[in-house]
Structures are given as C-alpha cells and as structure tokens.
Design a protein around this motif. Structure first.
Motif, PDB file in Angstrom:
ATOM      1  N   GLY A 239      23.084   2.492 -19.674  1.00 27.06           N
ATOM      2  CA  GLY A 239      21.711   2.583 -20.158  1.00 27.06           C
ATOM      3  C   GLY A 239      21.678   2.590 -21.680  1.00 27.06           C
ATOM      4  O   GLY A 239      22.701   2.470 -22.345  1.00 27.06           O
ATOM      5  N   ARG A 240      20.499   2.738 -22.216  1.00 28.99           N
ATOM      6  CA  ARG A 240      20.326   2.762 -23.667  1.00 28.99           C
ATOM      7  C   ARG A 240      20.885   4.071 -24.215  1.00 28.99           C
ATOM      8  O   ARG A 240      20.547   5.157 -23.747  1.00 28.99           O
ATOM      9  CB  ARG A 240      18.858   2.611 -24.031  1.00 28.99           C
ATOM     10  CG  ARG A 240      18.289   1.232 -23.698  1.00 28.99           C
ATOM     11  CD  ARG A 240      16.807   1.168 -24.033  1.00 28.99           C
ATOM     12  NE  ARG A 240      16.040   2.102 -23.205  1.00 28.99           N
ATOM     13  CZ  ARG A 240      14.768   2.408 -23.422  1.00 28.99           C
ATOM     14  NH1 ARG A 240      14.125   1.867 -24.458  1.00 28.99           N
ATOM     15  NH2 ARG A 240      14.139   3.233 -22.623  1.00 28.99           N
ATOM     16  N   THR A 244      19.342   7.806 -23.444  1.00 29.35           N
ATOM     17  CA  THR A 244      20.144   8.607 -22.519  1.00 29.35           C
ATOM     18  C   THR A 244      20.481   9.964 -23.116  1.00 29.35           C
ATOM     19  O   THR A 244      20.374  11.007 -22.452  1.00 29.35           O
ATOM     20  CB  THR A 244      21.440   7.861 -22.162  1.00 29.35           C
ATOM     21  OG1 THR A 244      21.108   6.614 -21.534  1.00 29.35           O
ATOM     22  CG2 THR A 244      22.297   8.681 -21.219  1.00 29.35           C
ATOM     23  N   LEU A 245      20.891   9.979 -24.376  1.00 30.56           N
ATOM     24  CA  LEU A 245      21.264  11.244 -25.019  1.00 30.56           C
ATOM     25  C   LEU A 245      20.051  12.159 -25.201  1.00 30.56           C
ATOM     26  O   LEU A 245      20.126  13.366 -24.960  1.00 30.56           O
ATOM     27  CB  LEU A 245      21.916  10.969 -26.370  1.00 30.56           C
ATOM     28  CG  LEU A 245      23.327  10.377 -26.331  1.00 30.56           C
ATOM     29  CD1 LEU A 245      23.759   9.948 -27.728  1.00 30.56           C
ATOM     30  CD2 LEU A 245      24.316  11.388 -25.757  1.00 30.56           C
ATOM     31  N   ILE A 246      18.943  11.592 -25.636  1.00 28.83           N
ATOM     32  CA  ILE A 246      17.746  12.406 -25.868  1.00 28.83           C
ATOM     33  C   ILE A 246      17.243  12.995 -24.560  1.00 28.83           C
ATOM     34  O   ILE A 246      16.856  14.169 -24.492  1.00 28.83           O
ATOM     35  CB  ILE A 246      16.659  11.565 -26.568  1.00 28.83           C
ATOM     36  CG1 ILE A 246      17.102  11.212 -27.994  1.00 28.83           C
ATOM     37  CG2 ILE A 246      15.326  12.313 -26.585  1.00 28.83           C
ATOM     38  CD1 ILE A 246      16.256  10.149 -28.659  1.00 28.83           C
ATOM     39  N   GLU A 247      17.277  12.215 -23.508  1.00 28.04           N
ATOM     40  CA  GLU A 247      16.843  12.709 -22.203  1.00 28.04           C
ATOM     41  C   GLU A 247      17.762  13.832 -21.716  1.00 28.04           C
ATOM     42  O   GLU A 247      17.308  14.864 -21.217  1.00 28.04           O
ATOM     43  CB  GLU A 247      16.832  11.560 -21.197  1.00 28.04           C
ATOM     44  CG  GLU A 247      16.240  11.924 -19.846  1.00 28.04           C
ATOM     45  CD  GLU A 247      16.162  10.717 -18.930  1.00 28.04           C
ATOM     46  OE1 GLU A 247      17.244  10.205 -18.535  1.00 28.04           O
ATOM     47  OE2 GLU A 247      15.047  10.270 -18.627  1.00 28.04           O
ATOM     48  N   ALA A 248      19.076  13.667 -21.884  1.00 28.51           N
ATOM     49  CA  ALA A 248      20.030  14.673 -21.432  1.00 28.51           C
ATOM     50  C   ALA A 248      19.952  15.949 -22.266  1.00 28.51           C
ATOM     51  O   ALA A 248      20.326  17.026 -21.794  1.00 28.51           O
ATOM     52  CB  ALA A 248      21.452  14.106 -21.486  1.00 28.51           C
ATOM     53  N   SER A 249      19.458  15.858 -23.491  1.00 25.77           N
ATOM     54  CA  SER A 249      19.396  17.035 -24.369  1.00 25.77           C
ATOM     55  C   SER A 249      18.427  18.093 -23.854  1.00 25.77           C
ATOM     56  O   SER A 249      18.506  19.255 -24.257  1.00 25.77           O
ATOM     57  CB  SER A 249      18.986  16.615 -25.789  1.00 25.77           C
ATOM     58  OG  SER A 249      17.611  16.226 -25.845  1.00 25.77           O
ATOM     59  N   VAL A 277      18.992  10.987 -32.392  1.00 29.42           N
ATOM     60  CA  VAL A 277      19.223  12.273 -31.733  1.00 29.42           C
ATOM     61  C   VAL A 277      18.791  13.413 -32.640  1.00 29.42           C
ATOM     62  O   VAL A 277      18.164  14.386 -32.196  1.00 29.42           O
ATOM     63  CB  VAL A 277      20.709  12.412 -31.340  1.00 29.42           C
ATOM     64  CG1 VAL A 277      21.006  13.811 -30.816  1.00 29.42           C
ATOM     65  CG2 VAL A 277      21.084  11.369 -30.294  1.00 29.42           C
ATOM     66  N   LEU A 278      19.091  13.303 -33.918  1.00 26.61           N
ATOM     67  CA  LEU A 278      18.727  14.345 -34.871  1.00 26.61           C
ATOM     68  C   LEU A 278      17.219  14.570 -34.904  1.00 26.61           C
ATOM     69  O   LEU A 278      16.747  15.701 -35.001  1.00 26.61           O
ATOM     70  CB  LEU A 278      19.236  13.951 -36.261  1.00 26.61           C
ATOM     71  CG  LEU A 278      19.165  14.983 -37.381  1.00 26.61           C
ATOM     72  CD1 LEU A 278      19.994  16.214 -37.049  1.00 26.61           C
ATOM     73  CD2 LEU A 278      19.647  14.371 -38.690  1.00 26.61           C
TER      74      LEU A 278
END
Length: 294
Positions: A239-240, A244-249, A277-278
């Motif tokens: 995925g993007r 993906t990282l922002i959703e998992a955060s 992400v920041l």
C-alpha cells in the motif's frame, strides 16, 4: 550519546506535554533533564544605542521564571529523582534547540506552541529541528495509546539502522512491544526479467514480495536477540507508505522514522515520508537522523 534530555519550554499546553514526556525519558534513561526557554529579539525593533535585550532588562524575568517553574514542578512529579536544569537562552528557538542537540541524547518538543514574549515554538520549529538535530528528536503531538507498541517504519536503507536501534531501545525502556512495519507497492519497485524490459511492462509481484520480506528481516537483524524483552511483530503491507504509517499510528504509543530513506534526493535532510508522518501521525513521533559526514 550519554548527554541529557533537552526539552523546549514556552508555557503552551503542548510544551508542557513535551515536558512530561521528556521527564519520563530522562528518568528511564538515567540522565539529566534540561528545560530550555529561548528568547528572540527582533533586530529591527532594537532602539538605537540600547544594550542588547535580556529577560532581566525587559522586566519579564518573573514571567519566564513562572513558565520554567511550572515546567520544573511538573517534571519532578514525573521523574522525582532526575537532575533538572533550567536555562533561558537568548536566540531563536530553532537555533537554540539545534545547538542544544549537539550535547543531548534526545531533544523533545511540542508539535506546535505559542508566540509569546519572544518565544516561538511553532510547527516550523519541530520540523526544522527534526531535519537538523544532532540527536534523535521526539515531537509530542497526537494522543498516544498508553498500551500501544512502538511503531517502527522500516525502509531498509543503510541510514535507517539508527532508527531501528532507537525503536528497540525505547520499547525496552517502556516495556512495550514493537511493530516493525514495511510498506511496499509495485509502482515504486519493479523486478525486470531482462535489461530490455521497459519498467511499465514487466514486473513479478511474487518476487517483489519475497524481496520486501527479505528487506524487512534484514533491517531488524539481530536486534531481537539483543533485546529479548521486546516482543516484535513484523508486518509487510502492500500500500501507500505514508497512508499506511499514519493509519497505523492511531494504535501506537510512538512512531519511529528515519529522517531520510530510499529515494531521498541528495541534500534533502527530511524525506517526504518522515515529513508526512511528523505532521499527520496520531501519536508522538521520533525522527532519528544520521549525520552522513560522521
């Protein structure tokens, strides 16, 4: 580095949240805590033949002492045994905190702050410090899940090794698990059958996935053996990367990213994934930058 934990203080609610986090980090790491308040004086407003401005001469020392006093009291409730120093430094926060990072083991700031009696701890300060700090930067924003794991963004680049070690250390100190997440997609990575295959015609998805699994495993290396108390979950997601990282955060206690991974342009100190992400993570973010000159 065994220096102190440094935290920027401006009296805003987010800077007080940063003080709480910094105090806990200092206590867990067994190092001192420096509460730093930066004052800036616009040069265009300095009256002719006046001495350089200082908190004392401007008649606001009591106000500064109140801000730092509140921060110190808060820090002592979180880490009563920590050695705490209070510093008022003349200069812009971005410059002051960058200099402080040279002798610190960790710098902590709120994601946004106030513009108040010359002290500016705004979003630009956190972004600038994440790109230029000489030590890891922890930006306090969002609402972390107290029981959530450390979310490690794995990109497999050589310069990301410091971020991986920071994530394991943080998880061990806090007694949490670690979720190592590596996102990939076929638009950015392709395996060619021969040099003559154009990039928009041929790729082997199975081989791509195998390669990304190898990248994830190699990034973690033998750190699981060095940190046997840390429960590690590896997750490969197609995925993007930023999404993906922002959703998992949302379910993490902290996101750890390197400042720049694969695909970063030379001279770019903070990559697009790290910046996204920041700014958009739903919990605090640690950015671990490697000084490539070192």
């Amino acid at each position: 580095m065994s220096g102190p934990v440094v935290v920027g203080v401006d009296g805003s609610e987010q800077s007080l949240d940063a003080v709480r986090v910094a105090a806990r980090e200092a206590g867990l790491r067994g190092v001192g805590l420096r509460l730093v308040h930066a004052f800036g004086w616009p040069s265009s407003h300095v009256p002719p033949r006046m001495a350089p401005w200082s908190p004392a001469s401007a008649g606001v020392r009591d106000l500064v002492d109140d801000v730092l006093g509140e921060a110190e009291r808060l820090a002592r409730t979180v880490a009563p045994g920590a050695e705490i120093a209070r510093e008022v430094v003349l200069g812009e926060p971005v410059t002051v905190l960058e200099l402080e990072s040279r002798t610190a083991c960790l710098a902590v700031v709120g994601s946004r702050g106030l513009s108040r009696f010359g002290s500016l701890l705004l979003g630009s300060t956190a972004s600038h410090l994440a790109a230029h700090s000489r030590c890891p930067v922890l930006v306090v924003g969002g609402l972390p899940d107290p029981a959530g794991p450390v979310l490690l963004a794995v990109d497999g680049s050589p310069r990301s090794a410091a971020a991986v070690e920071f994530a394991f250390t943080h998880a061990s100190l806090h007694g949490t698990g670690l979720l190592a997440l590596h996102a990939w997609n076929t638009r950015t990575e392709r395996v060619y059958e021969s040099p003559g295959d154009p990039p928009f015609v041929t790729y082997d998805e199975g081989r791509l996935r195998d390669e990304e699994e190898r990248v994830l495993a190699e990034a973690l290396g033998g750190l699981g053996e060095r940190f046997p108390d840390v429960e590690v979950v590896s997750r490969l997601v197609r995925g993007r990367i930023r999404h993906t990282l922002i959703e998992a955060s949302a379910e993490a206690g902290l996101v750890v990213v390197g400042a720049r991974g694969h695909g970063g342009f030379g001279g770019l100190l903070l990559g697009s994934v790290s910046q996204a992400v920041l700014h958009h993570a739903r919990c605090p973010v640690a950015v671990v930058r490697v000084d490539e000159e070192e």
